[in-house]
Design a protein around this motif. Sequence first.
Motif, PDB file in Angstrom:
ATOM      1  N   ASP A 273      13.349 -46.636  43.181  1.00 22.03           N
ATOM      2  CA  ASP A 273      13.043 -45.163  42.277  1.00 22.03           C
ATOM      3  C   ASP A 273      13.487 -43.746  43.143  1.00 22.03           C
ATOM      4  O   ASP A 273      13.887 -44.201  44.261  1.00 22.03           O
ATOM      5  CB  ASP A 273      11.362 -45.160  41.994  1.00 22.03           C
ATOM      6  CG  ASP A 273      10.685 -45.170  42.943  1.00 22.03           C
ATOM      7  OD1 ASP A 273      10.814 -44.187  43.957  1.00 22.03           O
ATOM      8  OD2 ASP A 273       9.863 -46.094  43.287  1.00 22.03           O
ATOM      9  N   ASP A 375       5.056 -49.875  35.941  1.00 20.71           N
ATOM     10  CA  ASP A 375       4.405 -49.801  37.287  1.00 20.71           C
ATOM     11  C   ASP A 375       3.047 -49.357  37.206  1.00 20.71           C
ATOM     12  O   ASP A 375       2.806 -48.107  36.599  1.00 20.71           O
ATOM     13  CB  ASP A 375       5.170 -48.967  38.227  1.00 20.71           C
ATOM     14  CG  ASP A 375       4.527 -49.244  39.772  1.00 20.71           C
ATOM     15  OD1 ASP A 375       3.400 -49.076  39.977  1.00 20.71           O
ATOM     16  OD2 ASP A 375       5.551 -49.414  40.432  1.00 20.71           O
ATOM     17  N   GLU A 379       0.194 -44.562  42.545  1.00 21.37           N
ATOM     18  CA  GLU A 379       1.189 -43.788  42.692  1.00 21.37           C
ATOM     19  C   GLU A 379       1.959 -43.305  41.319  1.00 21.37           C
ATOM     20  O   GLU A 379       2.444 -42.224  41.323  1.00 21.37           O
ATOM     21  CB  GLU A 379       2.273 -44.381  43.795  1.00 21.37           C
ATOM     22  CG  GLU A 379       3.320 -43.449  44.197  1.00 21.37           C
ATOM     23  CD  GLU A 379       4.428 -44.237  45.169  1.00 21.37           C
ATOM     24  OE1 GLU A 379       5.237 -43.436  45.570  1.00 21.37           O
ATOM     25  OE2 GLU A 379       4.326 -45.608  45.180  1.00 21.37           O
ATOM     26  N   TRP A 380       2.088 -44.532  40.459  1.00 17.29           N
ATOM     27  CA  TRP A 380       2.890 -43.989  39.340  1.00 17.29           C
ATOM     28  C   TRP A 380       1.986 -43.839  38.141  1.00 17.29           C
ATOM     29  O   TRP A 380       2.446 -43.985  36.997  1.00 17.29           O
ATOM     30  CB  TRP A 380       3.915 -45.055  38.972  1.00 17.29           C
ATOM     31  CG  TRP A 380       5.093 -45.073  39.988  1.00 17.29           C
ATOM     32  CD1 TRP A 380       4.855 -45.726  41.217  1.00 17.29           C
ATOM     33  CD2 TRP A 380       6.188 -44.223  40.101  1.00 17.29           C
ATOM     34  NE1 TRP A 380       6.172 -45.616  41.991  1.00 17.29           N
ATOM     35  CE2 TRP A 380       6.720 -44.630  41.431  1.00 17.29           C
ATOM     36  CE3 TRP A 380       6.465 -43.202  39.145  1.00 17.29           C
ATOM     37  CZ2 TRP A 380       7.878 -43.735  41.843  1.00 17.29           C
ATOM     38  CZ3 TRP A 380       7.700 -42.661  39.583  1.00 17.29           C
ATOM     39  CH2 TRP A 380       8.454 -42.696  40.678  1.00 17.29           C
ATOM     40  N   GLU A 383       3.407 -40.850  35.825  1.00 22.92           N
ATOM     41  CA  GLU A 383       4.751 -40.739  35.690  1.00 22.92           C
ATOM     42  C   GLU A 383       5.442 -41.900  35.579  1.00 22.92           C
ATOM     43  O   GLU A 383       4.935 -43.056  36.037  1.00 22.92           O
ATOM     44  CB  GLU A 383       5.272 -39.905  37.087  1.00 22.92           C
ATOM     45  CG  GLU A 383       6.703 -39.417  36.882  1.00 22.92           C
ATOM     46  CD  GLU A 383       7.298 -38.755  38.056  1.00 22.92           C
ATOM     47  OE1 GLU A 383       8.466 -38.285  38.052  1.00 22.92           O
ATOM     48  OE2 GLU A 383       6.684 -39.023  39.145  1.00 22.92           O
ATOM     49  N   LYS A 384       6.276 -41.979  34.486  1.00 23.23           N
ATOM     50  CA  LYS A 384       7.079 -43.442  34.430  1.00 23.23           C
ATOM     51  C   LYS A 384       7.947 -43.775  35.539  1.00 23.23           C
ATOM     52  O   LYS A 384       8.756 -42.656  36.115  1.00 23.23           O
ATOM     53  CB  LYS A 384       7.838 -43.379  33.320  1.00 23.23           C
ATOM     54  CG  LYS A 384       8.062 -44.707  32.705  1.00 23.23           C
ATOM     55  CD  LYS A 384       8.942 -44.720  31.578  1.00 23.23           C
ATOM     56  CE  LYS A 384       8.114 -44.283  29.998  1.00 23.23           C
ATOM     57  NZ  LYS A 384       8.662 -44.498  29.038  1.00 23.23           N
ATOM     58  N   ARG A 385       8.054 -44.990  36.048  1.00 23.37           N
ATOM     59  CA  ARG A 385       9.113 -45.123  37.320  1.00 23.37           C
ATOM     60  C   ARG A 385      10.291 -45.894  36.565  1.00 23.37           C
ATOM     61  O   ARG A 385      10.412 -46.535  35.792  1.00 23.37           O
ATOM     62  CB  ARG A 385       8.217 -46.369  38.037  1.00 23.37           C
ATOM     63  CG  ARG A 385       8.935 -46.583  39.359  1.00 23.37           C
ATOM     64  CD  ARG A 385       8.101 -47.580  40.372  1.00 23.37           C
ATOM     65  NE  ARG A 385       9.016 -47.985  41.500  1.00 23.37           N
ATOM     66  CZ  ARG A 385       9.348 -49.187  41.484  1.00 23.37           C
ATOM     67  NH1 ARG A 385       9.096 -50.031  40.718  1.00 23.37           N
ATOM     68  NH2 ARG A 385      10.246 -49.288  42.677  1.00 23.37           N
TER      69      ARG A 385
END
Length: 489
Positions: A273, A375, A379-380, A383-385
């Motif tokens: 990513d 995900d 961490e995600w 936000e989309k990974r």
Amino acid sequence: MKERIYDPNNAKSIFHFSKDLLHRSLAEAVCAIDDSIKAEDIVCNGKGGLGQMVEKYYYGYEPNSDSGPDFREAGVELKTTPLKKLANEELAIKERLVCDMIDFCDVVKRPFEESLFYKKSLLMLILFYLHVAGKDLRDLEFLYSVLWKLKDKDLLIIKRDYETIIDKIKAGKAHELSEGDTMYLGACRKGKKGDPLRKQPFSDIGAPKRAFALKTSYMRTILEFVRTEKKDMVTNTDIVTENEIELVAEEELKKSSFEDVLTERFMQFKGQDYREIAGSFKMEVNVNDKSKYARIAKRILSEKLKEFDDAEEIKKSGIIAKTVRIETNGKIRESMSFENINYDEIADTEDWIDSRWYEIATSRFMFIVFRAVPDTSKEWENEKRYVLDRVFFWTMPAEELDRAEEYWNNIKENVTSDTLTDEDNTFWKMTDRKDFHVRPKAQTAADKCKSPVSGVDVPKKAYWFNNDYIQEIVKHAYADEWQKTFEIK
DNA sequence: GCATGATCATGC
DNA sequence: GCATGATCATGC
């Protein structure tokens, strides 16, 4: 009569003599040398056009009919090429530089080194003149001249271009040739729609007439060079300066193609990513940066790239690099914008083949594809990974160019009839489902430009590919992998 | 959910 | 201020 002082055996001497032609027309320059010649005697007989007129009347060099360069002894090919002045007074390249007609049946028998292009075009004296519609060729003003030597690295790319074109003809697909198939040397359309089709050796299908030409993008870099170069004597052997960022070295091009080298460079990051990729370059990326995927793509190519076309090869080839994000179901959320429509340029261009949009539509594209990967880690969570999945090169298939032309004609109509305001235009919309649409692109709604017709402020708009058109392109590139990669219902 | 207009970070 | 390379935000 004054003497024509140049040495036909010496390229530099031929070049220096061309300087007296600048800021004058051929008629003015010739009459100043030889007062026994009247302007109306300077005519074009035969097909050579302005170039042959310069050779004959200005240089007093009788055009030869052999297959070598015009100035045989010095190995210099003389080329004249038009510039156009846009409504905003800027000078621009009007056309690609046409070199030789392609005889489909003959060319397949010739390796690159035996081609007319190779024999003639290694060293060219290029004279830029200002095109003015309706004016006689002999009365057009010359603006710049340059002695352009194709450097070895460019020749490696051009040789592959030549072979790509030959291979397509050998596959019986001369009718599907496109300028977007290649990098610097293109197979460009010649003649008008409806002209008789040409025979091709490995298919019964007739193919439109084509010629080898240096692309408009390549010509633009020559013009840029000529306009900034201060030295009196120029060749491009030392053109690569601090401004030119080289993506692929000459040595690498001897082993692989430009496209293979770039693809390999990207594929080292397959499955990663943007944070992982940025991390490996110790690069800060702002989450709110709308161009962050493009930013890391540039970083993979080179540390120095600010824009894709800061790279020498991308600038010369006109390759358009775009990042694409694909959802898990294979859909593409966003349409793809290109540059703002320059209404001045549209107003000033009669034939769509000479338009900027034609250049875009027949460009080579580099698509850098990221795909969504669910995900659930912390961490995600906001936000989309998306991970880098593949890179592919593409050009618009020949049969789709008709629709691209229609799209341009519609834009041209709106410019001509001055219906550029939001209310009364007939621009294609996404719901027309015609692959392309016109849509605003500006800093804010208050960021306007001027109509070339009425001079009033009008909204800035851009060329767009519909998102479902991008999906078709990507799906085709994935081929059998498409179903496996995405959850298609 | 999709189409369309509006806008943004960045760098010059 | 504006081009680049995009995505966001709103209303149906």
